[in-house]
Motif scaffolding. Sequence first.
Motif, PDB file in Angstrom:
ATOM      1  N   VAL A  46       0.782  -1.221   0.160  1.00 32.84           N
ATOM      2  CA  VAL A  46       0.087  -0.129   0.007  1.00 32.84           C
ATOM      3  C   VAL A  46       0.863   1.232   0.123  1.00 32.84           C
ATOM      4  O   VAL A  46       0.666   2.021  -0.710  1.00 32.84           O
ATOM      5  CB  VAL A  46      -1.117  -0.013   1.243  1.00 32.84           C
ATOM      6  N   ALA A  47       2.076   1.236   0.635  1.00 31.83           N
ATOM      7  CA  ALA A  47       2.787   2.336   1.014  1.00 31.83           C
ATOM      8  C   ALA A  47       3.451   2.675  -0.582  1.00 31.83           C
ATOM      9  O   ALA A  47       3.651   3.917  -0.983  1.00 31.83           O
ATOM     10  CB  ALA A  47       4.110   2.137   1.732  1.00 31.83           C
ATOM     11  N   ASN A  48       3.727   1.608  -1.284  1.00 28.32           N
ATOM     12  CA  ASN A  48       4.319   1.859  -2.634  1.00 28.32           C
ATOM     13  C   ASN A  48       3.468   2.523  -3.494  1.00 28.32           C
ATOM     14  O   ASN A  48       3.731   3.171  -4.510  1.00 28.32           O
ATOM     15  CB  ASN A  48       4.828   0.413  -3.185  1.00 28.32           C
ATOM     16  N   GLN A  49       2.063   2.280  -3.331  1.00 31.47           N
ATOM     17  CA  GLN A  49       1.194   3.006  -4.230  1.00 31.47           C
ATOM     18  C   GLN A  49       0.744   4.184  -3.714  1.00 31.47           C
ATOM     19  O   GLN A  49       0.286   5.095  -4.646  1.00 31.47           O
ATOM     20  CB  GLN A  49      -0.279   1.986  -4.065  1.00 31.47           C
ATOM     21  N   THR A  50       0.864   4.580  -2.582  1.00 33.80           N
ATOM     22  CA  THR A  50       0.467   6.010  -2.190  1.00 33.80           C
ATOM     23  C   THR A  50       1.341   6.914  -1.194  1.00 33.80           C
ATOM     24  O   THR A  50       1.268   8.215  -1.251  1.00 33.80           O
ATOM     25  CB  THR A  50      -0.704   5.693  -0.921  1.00 33.80           C
ATOM     26  N   LEU A  51       2.647   6.458  -1.238  1.00 36.12           N
ATOM     27  CA  LEU A  51       3.670   7.327  -0.620  1.00 36.12           C
ATOM     28  C   LEU A  51       4.999   7.267  -1.311  1.00 36.12           C
ATOM     29  O   LEU A  51       5.286   6.253  -1.990  1.00 36.12           O
ATOM     30  CB  LEU A  51       4.201   6.880   1.001  1.00 36.12           C
ATOM     31  N   SER A  52       5.798   8.367  -1.289  1.00 41.33           N
ATOM     32  CA  SER A  52       7.154   8.415  -1.896  1.00 41.33           C
ATOM     33  C   SER A  52       7.990   7.700  -1.078  1.00 41.33           C
ATOM     34  O   SER A  52       7.583   7.490  -0.012  1.00 41.33           O
ATOM     35  CB  SER A  52       7.411   9.874  -2.279  1.00 41.33           C
ATOM     36  N   ARG A  53       9.333   7.480  -1.699  1.00 34.23           N
ATOM     37  CA  ARG A  53      10.220   6.767  -0.840  1.00 34.23           C
ATOM     38  C   ARG A  53      10.565   7.528   0.315  1.00 34.23           C
ATOM     39  O   ARG A  53      10.770   7.047   1.374  1.00 34.23           O
ATOM     40  CB  ARG A  53      11.392   6.468  -1.716  1.00 34.23           C
ATOM     41  N   ALA A  54      10.821   8.917   0.055  1.00 31.90           N
ATOM     42  CA  ALA A  54      11.113  10.005   1.291  1.00 31.90           C
ATOM     43  C   ALA A  54       9.877   9.806   2.300  1.00 31.90           C
ATOM     44  O   ALA A  54      10.102   9.589   3.589  1.00 31.90           O
ATOM     45  CB  ALA A  54      11.178  11.126   0.823  1.00 31.90           C
ATOM     46  N   ASP A  55       8.598   9.820   1.843  1.00 37.78           N
ATOM     47  CA  ASP A  55       7.513   9.373   2.844  1.00 37.78           C
ATOM     48  C   ASP A  55       7.447   8.407   3.471  1.00 37.78           C
ATOM     49  O   ASP A  55       7.387   8.233   4.810  1.00 37.78           O
ATOM     50  CB  ASP A  55       6.286   9.672   2.203  1.00 37.78           C
ATOM     51  N   GLN A  56       7.840   7.131   2.901  1.00 37.37           N
ATOM     52  CA  GLN A  56       7.963   6.127   3.584  1.00 37.37           C
ATOM     53  C   GLN A  56       9.147   5.910   4.522  1.00 37.37           C
ATOM     54  O   GLN A  56       9.008   5.266   5.534  1.00 37.37           O
ATOM     55  CB  GLN A  56       8.314   4.957   2.333  1.00 37.37           C
ATOM     56  N   LYS A  88      -2.103   9.890   6.516  1.00 37.59           N
ATOM     57  CA  LYS A  88      -3.377   9.269   6.771  1.00 37.59           C
ATOM     58  C   LYS A  88      -4.216   8.712   5.737  1.00 37.59           C
ATOM     59  O   LYS A  88      -4.755   7.549   6.189  1.00 37.59           O
ATOM     60  CB  LYS A  88      -4.470  10.755   7.399  1.00 37.59           C
ATOM     61  N   ALA A  89      -3.967   9.121   4.513  1.00 37.70           N
ATOM     62  CA  ALA A  89      -4.513   8.432   3.596  1.00 37.70           C
ATOM     63  C   ALA A  89      -3.958   6.764   3.182  1.00 37.70           C
ATOM     64  O   ALA A  89      -4.739   5.957   3.015  1.00 37.70           O
ATOM     65  CB  ALA A  89      -4.450   9.016   2.124  1.00 37.70           C
ATOM     66  N   PHE A  90      -2.699   6.786   3.558  1.00 37.66           N
ATOM     67  CA  PHE A  90      -1.843   5.692   3.534  1.00 37.66           C
ATOM     68  C   PHE A  90      -2.409   4.854   4.688  1.00 37.66           C
ATOM     69  O   PHE A  90      -2.861   3.380   4.432  1.00 37.66           O
ATOM     70  CB  PHE A  90      -0.626   5.779   3.588  1.00 37.66           C
ATOM     71  N   ALA A  91      -2.520   5.167   5.817  1.00 38.24           N
ATOM     72  CA  ALA A  91      -3.058   4.502   6.840  1.00 38.24           C
ATOM     73  C   ALA A  91      -4.628   4.172   6.701  1.00 38.24           C
ATOM     74  O   ALA A  91      -4.692   2.891   6.941  1.00 38.24           O
ATOM     75  CB  ALA A  91      -2.935   5.234   8.035  1.00 38.24           C
ATOM     76  N   GLY A  92      -5.138   4.755   6.106  1.00 33.54           N
ATOM     77  CA  GLY A  92      -6.559   4.487   5.913  1.00 33.54           C
ATOM     78  C   GLY A  92      -6.667   3.427   4.876  1.00 33.54           C
ATOM     79  O   GLY A  92      -7.354   2.293   4.836  1.00 33.54           O
TER      80      GLY A  92
END
Length: 99
Positions: A46-56, A88-92
């Motif tokens: 999910v993180a790969n789809q919603t967050l950049s590497r820096a955000d991850q 928050k979008a990633f977590a949801g």
Amino acid sequence: MNRILIAAAAIILTTPLAMAGPIDSACIRSDRGARQPNLCQCAQQVANQTLSRADQRLAASFFRDPHRAQVVRMSKRDADNAFWARYKAFAGAAEAYCR
């Protein structure tokens, strides 16, 4: 030529489809993640789809230092507020997808 194709196919078929990312690695090292590796892998997908590497990487740091999450959440910086909205979008999404 056939030997090269067979060797290439063997490499492709034995290589994992996804390498562990920052969320998966941090999750696995956590108390809960060590008992639920599939959940950690799912969260990474999910993180790969919603967050950049820096955000991850920033989100993964919350596993080691939960207080940092609170600092980012309460920050007045625009960049932190934008990150928190993405987080928050990633977590949801992870909660809905990784049940």
